[in-house]
Design a protein around this motif. Structure first.
Motif, short mmCIF file in Angstrom:
data_model
loop_
_atom_site.label_atom_id
_atom_site.label_comp_id
_atom_site.label_asym_id
_atom_site.label_seq_id
_atom_site.Cartn_x
_atom_site.Cartn_y
_atom_site.Cartn_z
N SER A 123 16.61 -0.56 1.83
CA SER A 123 16.76 -0.27 -0.02
C SER A 123 15.90 -1.58 -0.49
O SER A 123 15.74 -2.79 -0.49
CB SER A 123 17.67 -0.96 -0.20
OG SER A 123 17.93 -0.57 -2.13
N VAL A 124 14.60 -0.81 -1.33
CA VAL A 124 13.29 -1.65 -1.86
C VAL A 124 13.29 -0.84 -3.55
O VAL A 124 13.81 -0.13 -3.94
CB VAL A 124 12.16 -1.10 -1.42
CG1 VAL A 124 11.26 -1.83 -1.86
CG2 VAL A 124 12.16 -1.24 0.18
N GLU A 125 13.78 -2.75 -3.96
CA GLU A 125 13.64 -2.23 -5.51
C GLU A 125 12.49 -3.16 -6.18
O GLU A 125 11.92 -3.82 -5.30
CB GLU A 125 15.05 -3.30 -5.98
CG GLU A 125 15.73 -2.67 -5.82
CD GLU A 125 16.77 -3.90 -6.14
OE1 GLU A 125 17.00 -4.26 -7.42
OE2 GLU A 125 18.41 -4.38 -5.20
N VAL B 69 0.91 -1.21 -0.55
CA VAL B 69 -0.43 0.28 0.07
C VAL B 69 1.06 1.20 -0.20
O VAL B 69 0.83 2.19 -1.01
CB VAL B 69 -1.46 -0.35 1.11
CG1 VAL B 69 -1.64 1.86 1.41
CG2 VAL B 69 -1.61 -1.22 0.62
N ALA B 70 1.93 0.93 0.45
CA ALA B 70 2.43 2.47 0.57
C ALA B 70 3.28 2.59 -0.85
O ALA B 70 3.54 3.75 -0.98
CB ALA B 70 3.62 1.99 1.69
N LEU B 71 4.23 1.67 -1.00
CA LEU B 71 4.27 1.69 -3.10
C LEU B 71 3.33 2.18 -3.98
O LEU B 71 3.64 3.10 -3.97
CB LEU B 71 5.01 0.05 -3.36
CG LEU B 71 6.28 -0.40 -2.24
CD1 LEU B 71 7.14 -1.83 -3.03
CD2 LEU B 71 7.57 1.22 -2.81
N LEU C 135 1.10 5.30 -1.61
CA LEU C 135 1.92 7.10 -1.16
C LEU C 135 3.32 7.13 -2.10
O LEU C 135 2.93 8.53 -2.20
CB LEU C 135 2.55 6.56 0.54
CG LEU C 135 1.44 5.99 1.24
CD1 LEU C 135 2.05 5.77 2.71
CD2 LEU C 135 0.36 7.25 1.50
N ILE C 136 3.55 6.90 -2.11
CA ILE C 136 4.66 6.60 -3.31
C ILE C 136 3.87 6.34 -4.83
O ILE C 136 4.90 7.80 -5.84
CB ILE C 136 5.46 5.56 -3.40
CG1 ILE C 136 6.41 5.49 -1.77
CG2 ILE C 136 7.33 6.48 -4.05
CD1 ILE C 136 7.16 5.24 -1.35
N GLY C 137 3.64 6.20 -4.98
CA GLY C 137 2.94 6.11 -6.80
C GLY C 137 3.36 5.13 -7.62
O GLY C 137 3.08 5.22 -8.82
N ASP C 138 4.21 4.23 -7.43
CA ASP C 138 4.63 3.29 -8.05
C ASP C 138 3.52 1.85 -8.46
O ASP C 138 3.56 1.17 -7.00
CB ASP C 138 6.39 3.25 -7.17
CG ASP C 138 6.67 1.35 -8.26
OD1 ASP C 138 6.35 1.02 -9.05
OD2 ASP C 138 7.81 1.03 -7.86
N MET C 139 2.99 1.85 -9.46
CA MET C 139 2.16 1.05 -9.27
C MET C 139 2.70 -0.58 -9.73
O MET C 139 1.75 -1.18 -10.15
CB MET C 139 0.80 1.09 -10.44
CG MET C 139 0.61 2.71 -9.77
SD MET C 139 -0.38 2.19 -8.75
CE MET C 139 -1.46 3.45 -8.62
N THR C 140 4.46 -0.81 -10.05
CA THR C 140 4.49 -2.05 -10.32
C THR C 140 4.13 -3.55 -9.65
O THR C 140 4.27 -4.08 -10.24
CB THR C 140 5.88 -1.30 -10.95
OG1 THR C 140 7.10 -1.37 -10.08
CG2 THR C 140 5.88 -1.22 -12.32
N CYS D 35 2.71 -9.30 -5.54
CA CYS D 35 3.41 -7.99 -4.77
C CYS D 35 4.73 -8.12 -4.78
O CYS D 35 5.31 -7.02 -4.12
CB CYS D 35 2.62 -7.34 -4.26
SG CYS D 35 2.62 -8.99 -2.34
N SER D 36 5.94 -9.41 -5.18
CA SER D 36 6.97 -9.19 -4.54
C SER D 36 7.81 -7.74 -5.26
O SER D 36 7.91 -7.96 -6.26
CB SER D 36 7.44 -10.30 -5.52
OG SER D 36 6.69 -11.83 -5.08
N VAL D 37 8.62 -8.13 -4.05
CA VAL D 37 10.01 -6.47 -4.24
C VAL D 37 11.00 -7.33 -4.35
O VAL D 37 11.65 -8.27 -3.07
CB VAL D 37 9.05 -5.16 -3.35
CG1 VAL D 37 8.15 -5.02 -4.22
CG2 VAL D 37 9.27 -5.33 -2.76
#
Lengths: 159, 528
Positions: A73-75, A27-29, A32-37, A50-52
């Motif tokens: 660090s989140v990728e 949800v944060a990504l 809040l950040i707008g990274d829809m990948t 949802c794997s990161v």
């Protein structure tokens, strides 16, 4: 509700935000950040959509409390491209027809990246094991496995 | 990987194909591998609210009272939607083509008919606040007897699932409680047959389980219109369904979709759009309604379960002379698309084979289970599973190789099909020949020479005399009748002994190189 400050690296860029207690990283990504990948598939750790990568390790963002990535660090798939160029895995997925509806693809690519980063020339069995937490309902997995193997053998040399 | 067999039916087309047989990049692939393909949930709108639905914990219950007083005062709640707020709270999907009666409410009013049926929708600032308010809704249920079995449901005195169809069957053309197929005289066929085999097949509901759950986001647009981002597989079908339920002209909506995270038939039901739009209408804000995984499984329709009885008459030389089928499609509590599945199924009988006497009765039955819908070949897939199991058993019964048995009975160009259309462009024989070749399954030379375009038509093109209702006839005393039916569900582990005569000797064991042994071992366990 009290918000918790949170700072981490998102695809090599520092981000800072405030999150509600209990909010998960997915949800944060996304919100809040707008990274829809990263995608929502089940919210229960069952599908891998949802794997990161967190500090290079594969994680399910729907089961990860956002607060726990503070300072880490989140990728995501959004950071996989190298400038304007596709990552060898992305090229291989395109060439091998390794996506149909595309919804599992972000998670598959992150799982594949986690594998190749620590094992550049995996066996077929290792590839199967690496994506065993990611559900694809369209392809039957064969093209995905082939794409990861192709990226491992040829893609790197070409990149 | 892709192999185009141009040698088969080579004269039926120009061989100047530009695209077929060559790899072509999909136009959406770059979006998929970069994560930029936009699914409905990838839209982030200013001031978006979240809609969650309270669902029935009972399979069948009367709703005595719904109390939302406390929920309305819950923090973050913008609006609570009840059945009375839905302009036309009764619909059936195929009403758009005048097929069937409106039978399913968007939000239940007097009764719930399956576990997971929507009762109250809550629109709140966040999903969490919607869930918290949902826990404060008080519903007074009066549980009713429920029915979960298709054959129980059509017995006299069974609980009425859906009052629109009081006999628990879909009614075709306002008259018929099932779809019938009559071609020739099956009873005469059975009387003449050397063997008669009767079997029961049961399948389970199958969940599509798309990785993306059903959902939509509806937002007020300018000029009184609404823009709707949706996961639907059927954009205009969903648009028109929403126009009907919300009782507005269809140009009120601008539907945006097409990028679907897996559908397989499970995203044609317009499950979320009407309430998302209604939420946007009532609050003036964008509203997102996304199913959770459990909702997807409980409220999102599966492929319906089917119970199928097949009775076949077969001759020692391998010809099937009669096939009688009785099947019950479990539609769940509402029609959705099962009525259509039945029509498709009956048109498909007796499978891709030429059989002179065919008799079919197929029912669309209502039970207190999740309503069923489309899924990849629905109406045909499960029936084919049953038919092909039956074909293997018949082949075994008469001691003929199962591949050759299919070739023997396959329909051919010019044959009359049971629904009275001439078979054209048939290719089952060629499919079996290629499958056998790939599996290194030995076929006799004469079988390899058979063709879908040879030996069809003629007497096989005739429509046989068809009595209105076939009357059972006395069979020759030498006839072997075999039934594997279970007498009682409780005797699952103990299949009843075969009656009345012992099975014929097993055919000689084929060489173990091509998988045939696995076939016989399956029958071995079945027949013990």
């Amino acid at each position: 509700m009290t918000k918790t400050p949170l700072q981490f690296r998102h695809n090599g860029r520092d981000v800072a935000l405030f999150v509600d207690g209990g909010v998960n990283l997915l949800v944060a990504l996304r919100e809040l950040i707008g990274d829809m990948t990263p995608k929502f598939g089940c919210g229960q750790g069952g599908c891998g959509a949802c794997s990161v990568l967190i500090d290079g390790e594969l994680h399910l963002s729907c089961l990860t409390l956002a607060e726990t990535v503070n300072g880490r660090s989140v990728e995501t798939l959004d950071g996989l491209k190298e400038g304007p160029n596709l990552h060898p895995l992305q090229r291989a997925f395109m060439e091998q027809f390794a996506a149909q509806c595309g919804y599992c693809t972000p998670g598959m690519l992150m799982a594949a990246k986690a594998l190749l980063d620590r094992n550049p020339s995996p066996t077929r069995a290792e590839v199967v094991e690496a994506i065993s937490g990611n559900i694809c309902r369209c392809t039957g997995y064969e093209p995905i496995i082939n794409a990861i193997l192709a990226a491992a053998s040829g893609g790197r040399a070409r990149a | 990987m892709l192999e185009l067999r141009k040698d088969i039916f080579a004269d039926e087309r120009d061989d100047n194909l530009k695209e077929i047989g060559k790899g072509t990049q999909r136009q959406d692939m770059l979006g998929h591998v970069t994560g930029t393909s936009t699914y409905f949930d990838d839209h982030k709108l200013q001031g978006m609210l979240h809609l969650k639905v309270l669902r029935s914990p009972h399979a069948h219950a009367r709703l005595r009272r719904i109390d939302t007083m406390e929920a309305e005062r819950s923090p973050g709640v913008r609006r609570i939607i009840r059945g009375a707020d839905v302009p036309r709270n009764l619909n059936t999907l195929l009403s758009l083509i005048n097929f069937g009666k409106d039978d399913e409410p968007s939000l239940a009013v007097d009764k719930v008919r399956y576990k997971g049926e929507p009762i109250v929708a809550i629109v709140a600032d966040s999903p969490r606040e919607a869930f918290e308010a949902m826990a404060k809704v008080r519903v007074d249920y009066e549980p009713l007897p429920a029915v979960f079995d298709v054959e129980e449901a059509i017995k006299p005195g069974a609980p009425v699932v859906n009052e629109v169809y009081p006999k628990n069957t879909f009614i075709y053309h306002d008259v018929y409680d099932h779809q019938k197929l009559r071609f020739g005289d099956v009873e005469r066929g059975f009387a003449e047959a050397d063997h008669v085999l009767e079997q029961r097949y049961q399948m389970s509901p199958i969940e599509h389980a798309p990785t993306e759950t059903n959902g939509s986001i509806a937002a007020p647009d300018t000029n009184g219109r609404y823009v709707v981002y949706t996961s639907t597989q059927a954009l205009f079908f969903s648009l028109d369904t929403c126009a009907k339920i919300l009782d507005v002209p269809s140009n009120t909506f601008h539907f945006i979709g097409g990028t679907v995270g897996g559908g397989f038939g499970g995203k044609v039901d317009t499950l979320t759009e009407p309430l998302a739009i209604l939420g946007a209408m009532l609050t003036g804000r964008p509203v997102r309604y996304q199913l959770g995984r459990e909702e997807e499984m409980q409220f999102g329709s599966p492929r319906g379960a089917e119970r199928i009885y097949i009775k076949d008459g077969v001759m020692r030389d391998g010809r099937i002379v009669a096939r009688k089928i009785r099947a019950y499609f479990d539609s769940g509590a509402y029609t959705r698309l099962s009525s259509y599945a039945v029509v498709k199924c009956v048109a498909h009988l007796p499978g891709p084979y030429t059989i002179p006497n065919v008799h079919g009765d197929v029912y669309c039955v209502f039970t207190n289970r999740t309503p069923a819908t489309a899924m990849r070949g629905f109406g045909v897939t499960a029936m084919d599973f049953a038919l092909e199991c039956q074909m293997d058993k018949l082949a075994h019964l008469v001691g003929i190789d199962p591949m050759e048995f299919r070739i023997l009975n396959a329909y051919r160009d010019g044959d009359m099909k049971a629904h009275r259309r001439e078979a054209k462009n048939t290719a089952l024989i060629e499919c079996v020949q290629v499958a056998a070749e790939k599996a290194k399954w030995p076929l006799r030379e004469e079988m390899k020479r058979m063709s879908s375009r040879k030996d069809g038509g003629g007497s096989r093109a005739a429509i046989p005399a068809t009595p209105l209702e076939a009357v059972a006839q006395r069979a020759a005393v030498s006839q072997q009748r075999t039934t594997y039916d279970r007498a009682q569900p409780a005797t699952i582990q103990q299949p009843p002994p075969l009656t009345p005569t012992p099975p014929p000797p097993r055919p000689p064991a084929p060489s173990p190189s091509h998988g045939a042994t696995r076939f016989s071992s399956v029958f071995g366990t079945r027949r013990r």
